[in-house]
Design a protein around this motif. Structure first.
Motif, PDB file in Angstrom:
ATOM      1  N   THR A 189      26.231  57.009   2.289  1.00 47.14           N
ATOM      2  CA  THR A 189      25.768  56.959   3.673  1.00 47.14           C
ATOM      3  C   THR A 189      26.724  56.101   4.498  1.00 47.14           C
ATOM      4  OG1 THR A 189      24.352  55.033   3.198  1.00 47.14           O
ATOM      5  CG2 THR A 189      23.338  57.219   3.043  1.00 47.14           C
ATOM      6  N   GLU A 190      26.649  56.274   5.815  1.00 47.33           N
ATOM      7  CA  GLU A 190      27.523  55.499   6.690  1.00 47.33           C
ATOM      8  C   GLU A 190      26.981  54.074   6.821  1.00 47.33           C
ATOM      9  OE1 GLU A 190      28.086  57.332  10.440  1.00 47.33           O
ATOM     10  OE2 GLU A 190      28.779  59.249   9.613  1.00 47.33           O
ATOM     11  N   GLY A 191      27.889  53.144   6.967  1.00 42.22           N
ATOM     12  CA  GLY A 191      27.493  51.756   7.190  1.00 42.22           C
ATOM     13  C   GLY A 191      27.864  50.825   6.059  1.00 42.22           C
ATOM     14  N   PRO A 192      27.275  50.995   4.874  1.00 48.55           N
ATOM     15  CA  PRO A 192      27.597  50.083   3.773  1.00 48.55           C
ATOM     16  C   PRO A 192      29.068  50.157   3.384  1.00 48.55           C
ATOM     17  CG  PRO A 192      25.575  51.276   3.304  1.00 48.55           C
ATOM     18  CD  PRO A 192      26.174  51.908   4.523  1.00 48.55           C
ATOM     19  N   SER A 193      29.657  49.001   3.115  1.00 59.59           N
ATOM     20  CA  SER A 193      31.063  48.932   2.735  1.00 59.59           C
ATOM     21  C   SER A 193      31.297  47.654   1.935  1.00 59.59           C
ATOM     22  CB  SER A 193      31.961  48.936   3.973  1.00 59.59           C
ATOM     23  OG  SER A 193      33.300  48.636   3.623  1.00 59.59           O
ATOM     24  N   LEU A 194      32.162  47.734   0.942  1.00 58.11           N
ATOM     25  CA  LEU A 194      32.479  46.547   0.151  1.00 58.11           C
ATOM     26  C   LEU A 194      33.181  45.479   0.992  1.00 58.11           C
ATOM     27  CD1 LEU A 194      33.640  48.097  -3.273  1.00 58.11           C
ATOM     28  CD2 LEU A 194      31.480  46.947  -2.735  1.00 58.11           C
ATOM     29  N   SER A 195      33.768  45.885   2.108  1.00 59.60           N
ATOM     30  CA  SER A 195      34.424  44.897   2.973  1.00 59.60           C
ATOM     31  C   SER A 195      33.407  43.928   3.580  1.00 59.60           C
ATOM     32  CB  SER A 195      35.197  45.600   4.098  1.00 59.60           C
ATOM     33  OG  SER A 195      34.307  46.331   4.936  1.00 59.60           O
ATOM     34  N   ASN A 196      32.139  44.322   3.586  1.00 59.64           N
ATOM     35  CA  ASN A 196      31.100  43.456   4.158  1.00 59.64           C
ATOM     36  C   ASN A 196      30.754  42.262   3.280  1.00 59.64           C
ATOM     37  OD1 ASN A 196      30.769  45.058   6.469  1.00 59.64           O
ATOM     38  ND2 ASN A 196      29.256  46.384   5.470  1.00 59.64           N
ATOM     39  N   ILE A 197      31.228  42.271   2.020  1.00 63.34           N
ATOM     40  CA  ILE A 197      30.869  41.164   1.129  1.00 63.34           C
ATOM     41  C   ILE A 197      31.805  39.970   1.294  1.00 63.34           C
ATOM     42  CG2 ILE A 197      29.902  42.777  -0.545  1.00 63.34           C
ATOM     43  CD1 ILE A 197      32.306  42.231  -2.332  1.00 63.34           C
ATOM     44  N   THR A 198      32.771  40.071   2.192  1.00 57.98           N
ATOM     45  CA  THR A 198      33.652  38.928   2.457  1.00 57.98           C
ATOM     46  C   THR A 198      33.076  38.087   3.600  1.00 57.98           C
ATOM     47  OG1 THR A 198      34.980  40.305   3.947  1.00 57.98           O
ATOM     48  CG2 THR A 198      35.710  40.142   1.664  1.00 57.98           C
ATOM     49  N   PRO A 199      33.262  36.758   3.575  1.00 63.00           N
ATOM     50  CA  PRO A 199      33.863  35.976   2.491  1.00 63.00           C
ATOM     51  C   PRO A 199      32.980  36.007   1.244  1.00 63.00           C
ATOM     52  CG  PRO A 199      32.823  34.525   4.089  1.00 63.00           C
ATOM     53  CD  PRO A 199      32.746  35.904   4.664  1.00 63.00           C
ATOM     54  N   GLY A 200      33.615  35.949   0.095  1.00 61.25           N
ATOM     55  CA  GLY A 200      32.889  36.090  -1.150  1.00 61.25           C
ATOM     56  C   GLY A 200      31.996  34.914  -1.490  1.00 61.25           C
ATOM     57  N   PHE A 201      32.354  33.721  -0.970  1.00 52.81           N
ATOM     58  CA  PHE A 201      31.593  32.513  -1.275  1.00 52.81           C
ATOM     59  C   PHE A 201      31.043  31.895   0.004  1.00 52.81           C
ATOM     60  CE2 PHE A 201      34.756  33.133  -4.569  1.00 52.81           C
ATOM     61  CZ  PHE A 201      34.035  32.929  -5.733  1.00 52.81           C
ATOM     62  N   GLU A 202      29.987  31.118  -0.136  1.00 54.90           N
ATOM     63  CA  GLU A 202      29.421  30.412   1.014  1.00 54.90           C
ATOM     64  C   GLU A 202      30.490  29.460   1.547  1.00 54.90           C
ATOM     65  OE1 GLU A 202      27.320  28.801   3.923  1.00 54.90           O
ATOM     66  OE2 GLU A 202      28.153  27.476   2.399  1.00 54.90           O
ATOM     67  N   PRO A 203      30.938  29.633   2.800  1.00 53.92           N
ATOM     68  CA  PRO A 203      32.134  28.935   3.288  1.00 53.92           C
ATOM     69  C   PRO A 203      31.993  27.431   3.488  1.00 53.92           C
ATOM     70  CG  PRO A 203      31.131  30.237   5.044  1.00 53.92           C
ATOM     71  CD  PRO A 203      30.408  30.586   3.790  1.00 53.92           C
ATOM     72  N   THR A 204      30.791  26.906   3.536  1.00 52.53           N
ATOM     73  CA  THR A 204      30.621  25.473   3.806  1.00 52.53           C
ATOM     74  C   THR A 204      30.662  24.611   2.559  1.00 52.53           C
ATOM     75  OG1 THR A 204      28.197  25.582   3.691  1.00 52.53           O
ATOM     76  CG2 THR A 204      29.234  26.015   5.834  1.00 52.53           C
ATOM     77  N   GLN A 205      30.870  25.215   1.383  1.00 50.64           N
ATOM     78  CA  GLN A 205      30.913  24.430   0.151  1.00 50.64           C
ATOM     79  C   GLN A 205      31.978  24.996  -0.781  1.00 50.64           C
ATOM     80  OE1 GLN A 205      26.939  24.850  -1.421  1.00 50.64           O
ATOM     81  NE2 GLN A 205      27.263  26.920  -2.169  1.00 50.64           N
ATOM     82  N   PRO A 206      32.452  24.197  -1.743  1.00 55.83           N
ATOM     83  CA  PRO A 206      33.453  24.703  -2.697  1.00 55.83           C
ATOM     84  C   PRO A 206      32.910  25.890  -3.489  1.00 55.83           C
ATOM     85  CG  PRO A 206      33.256  22.304  -2.834  1.00 55.83           C
ATOM     86  CD  PRO A 206      32.139  22.774  -1.964  1.00 55.83           C
ATOM     87  N   ALA A 207      33.804  26.785  -3.864  1.00 53.04           N
ATOM     88  CA  ALA A 207      33.396  27.982  -4.607  1.00 53.04           C
ATOM     89  C   ALA A 207      32.679  27.612  -5.901  1.00 53.04           C
ATOM     90  CB  ALA A 207      34.618  28.850  -4.908  1.00 53.04           C
ATOM     91  N   ILE A 208      33.157  26.562  -6.575  1.00 56.60           N
ATOM     92  CA  ILE A 208      32.534  26.170  -7.842  1.00 56.60           C
ATOM     93  C   ILE A 208      31.098  25.715  -7.627  1.00 56.60           C
ATOM     94  CG2 ILE A 208      33.393  23.799  -7.691  1.00 56.60           C
ATOM     95  CD1 ILE A 208      32.897  25.912 -10.900  1.00 56.60           C
ATOM     96  N   ALA A 209      30.825  25.069  -6.491  1.00 55.23           N
ATOM     97  CA  ALA A 209      29.456  24.634  -6.190  1.00 55.23           C
ATOM     98  C   ALA A 209      28.550  25.848  -5.992  1.00 55.23           C
ATOM     99  CB  ALA A 209      29.442  23.755  -4.942  1.00 55.23           C
ATOM    100  N   SER A 210      29.082  26.901  -5.379  1.00 56.63           N
ATOM    101  CA  SER A 210      28.310  28.127  -5.181  1.00 56.63           C
ATOM    102  C   SER A 210      27.937  28.752  -6.525  1.00 56.63           C
ATOM    103  CB  SER A 210      29.110  29.134  -4.349  1.00 56.63           C
ATOM    104  OG  SER A 210      29.354  28.641  -3.044  1.00 56.63           O
ATOM    105  N   VAL A 211      28.925  28.839  -7.409  1.00 56.82           N
ATOM    106  CA  VAL A 211      28.677  29.441  -8.724  1.00 56.82           C
ATOM    107  C   VAL A 211      27.679  28.605  -9.518  1.00 56.82           C
ATOM    108  CG1 VAL A 211      29.728  30.090 -10.922  1.00 56.82           C
ATOM    109  CG2 VAL A 211      30.931  30.559  -8.782  1.00 56.82           C
TER     110      VAL A 211
END
Length: 486
Positions: A189-211
């Motif tokens: 369907t139109e609309g969903p796209s893998l490009s929408n998952i960026t940024p991959g991590f919550e930007p206000t904290q280190p990536a390791i903290a997110s994981v």
């Protein structure tokens, strides 16, 4: 002697039923309700990495479970294993904390059905609004929905394990079909796209903290695979197959979680999705995300899938909570009623009714207050994982040169290493939950609830400890594992 009466459960569970019990319980409602909450906490890639890493760590822990199930195919799971490895007091501790985890998840699954009703039929669900708890409106309709499903599944579980196993397998297949249909919708369907998952991590904290924030909830996310040892006494197949069922159930659960995270985050730029959910004060962000690209058809599909998740969770954890309390009753550390079996269906009906009775209180407090309790139930599950892996560690030897001590051991250096890694993983889970500086530390309300459960456990132990501790080692061995020597 009467005190040595050891009632046993009937062998009626087939392998694919047991897989469905583990998979369906591990998925439950979480894969369909929590994606937007988790994405806001860690970002889409942070969630996927954390949840898949959690599955791997659970598989490491599963090595210990597989060995102990094969060696001790009795109901009771971690309660029995903690007794084998560490004695009576620690056995009660492991069993009591795990009972908490199971009961909390039964209650939360029932509340998820009320949440679904609130999303699909908001005006109907608001009828008879009584009060608010932590900002969540509690209505008589929601209370009745949650209470009804609790009673229905209690009655179904009393009717027998075979019926529960059959229905669990059917529910699990429908759940998987629902996820695949949602994924197909996102692809075509139109609309969903893998490009929408960026940024991959919550930007206000280190990536390791997110994981790490997501990794810390792995005991909660995957609790359900350990329903397999609770049902071990009812296997209608060789217990050595249990390890494979654990691995396949965890793999399927990890992929199901990851699929739902990616599907949800791909519907639109995920930060916009979260902002929209907050602006609309949505009660079910994942449902909104699916509706944005599949309309009401998508809502129907995910509603059917979440119902299957709720039903599998209720089925699986009713089974496990009742088997655990049955094993503890059989060991005389819980009142005698818990070791009673239904005269017609031969099921531990008192444990089922006990679980239902406690859970019927939960709908009156609202979903937000219940989440405080469930958050801290991860602590109980992690404690149970620790005792299982630590017992397995004690039963493995690095080599044949090591002498046996209190229990008979086997030389298996590879599995001993994995059980050690499982112990370390369990300790890491506990640190992440209990250390105040941790990104996944329990809130004050959860800690208070944990303290109340500990105090309640002390009361139960004091009332039943005399006869429990007066049993000889041979008698207690027989009651817990079915033979006088470990």
């Amino acid at each position: 002697m009467e005190k040595l009466e050891r009632r046993q459960l009937k062998r009626s569970l087939k392998p694919h039923w047991v897989w469905a019990i583990a998979f369906g319980s591990a998925i439950g409602w979480g894969a369909f309700v929590l994606p937007t909450d988790w994405i806001g906490q860690a970002g889409p890639i942070g969630v996927v990495l954390g949840i898949l890493l959690g599955a791997i760590l659970m598989m490491v822990i599963g090595v210990s479970y597989g060995f102990l199930i094969e060696k001790f195919p009795v109901t009771g799971g971690e309660f029995s294993y903690a007794y084998i490895g560490f004695g009576r007091g620690f056995a009660f501790m492991a069993g009591w904390f795990l009972t908490l985890g199971y009961i909390c998840i039964v209650a939360l699954n029932a509340s998820a059905l009320s949440l679904l009703a609130k999303f699909l039929f908001p005006e109907f669900a608001a009828i008879g609004t009584l009060y608010s708890v932590a900002g969540y409106d509690v209505s008589i309709v929601q209370i009745l929905i949650a209470s009804t499903v609790l009673v229905v599944f209690a009655l179904l579980n009393i009717r027998g394990t075979s019926f529960s196993g059959q229905t669990q397998f059917i529910f699990s297949l429908i759940l998987i079909l629902g996820i695949l249909m949602l994924a197909a919708g996102a692809m075509f369907t139109e609309g969903p796209s893998l490009s929408n998952i960026t940024p991959g991590f919550e930007p206000t904290q280190p990536a390791i903290a997110s994981v790490l924030a997501i990794l810390a909830i792995a005991p909660f996310a995957y609790v359900g695979f350990d329903n397999i040892p609770q049902a071990a006494e009812e296997f209608k197949f060789e217990s050595k197959k249990a390890f494979g069922l654990i691995i396949w159930s965890l793999l399927a659960a990890g992929l199901a979680y990851a699929f739902m995270i990616i599907i949800t985050a791909s519907t639109m730029p995920w930060q916009n999705l979260l902002a929209q959910i907050n602006e609309q004060n949505s009660v079910w962000g994942t449902g909104d995300a699916i509706e944005s690209y599949m309309g009401r058809t998508g809502v129907f599909i995910i509603a059917a899938a979440i119902c299957m998740g709720i039903f599998t969770g209720l089925n699986g954890f009713y089974l496990s909570a009742s088997r655990l309390t049955f094993a503890m009753g059989r060991a005389r550390i819980l009142p005698n009623a818990f070791r009673s079996l239904h005269s017609k269906y031969h099921t531990p009906y008192v444990g089922i009714i006990f679980t239902m009775s406690i859970c019927l209180i939960a709908p009156w407090f609202g979903r937000e207050a219940l989440l405080w309790v469930v958050d801290m139930s991860s602590t109980g599950v992690a404690i149970a994982y620790f005792f299982c892996t630590a017992t397995a560690y004690k039963m493995f030897k690095w080599s044949n040169k090591q002498p046996d001590k209190n229990i008979k051991t086997v030389a298996a250096p590879g599995r001993k290493l994995l059980s050690l890694l499982g112990m370390i993983s369990s300790i890491i889970f506990l640190i992440l939950l209990l250390l105040p500086a941790s990104p996944a530390a329990l809130g004050q309300e959860s800690l208070v609830a944990l303290g109340i459960w500990v105090l309640l456990g002390v009361v139960f132990y004091l009332f039943n400890s005399r006869r429990y501790n007066n049993l000889s080692d041979e008698e207690l061995n027989y009651l817990i594992i079915g033979r006088e020597k470990i």
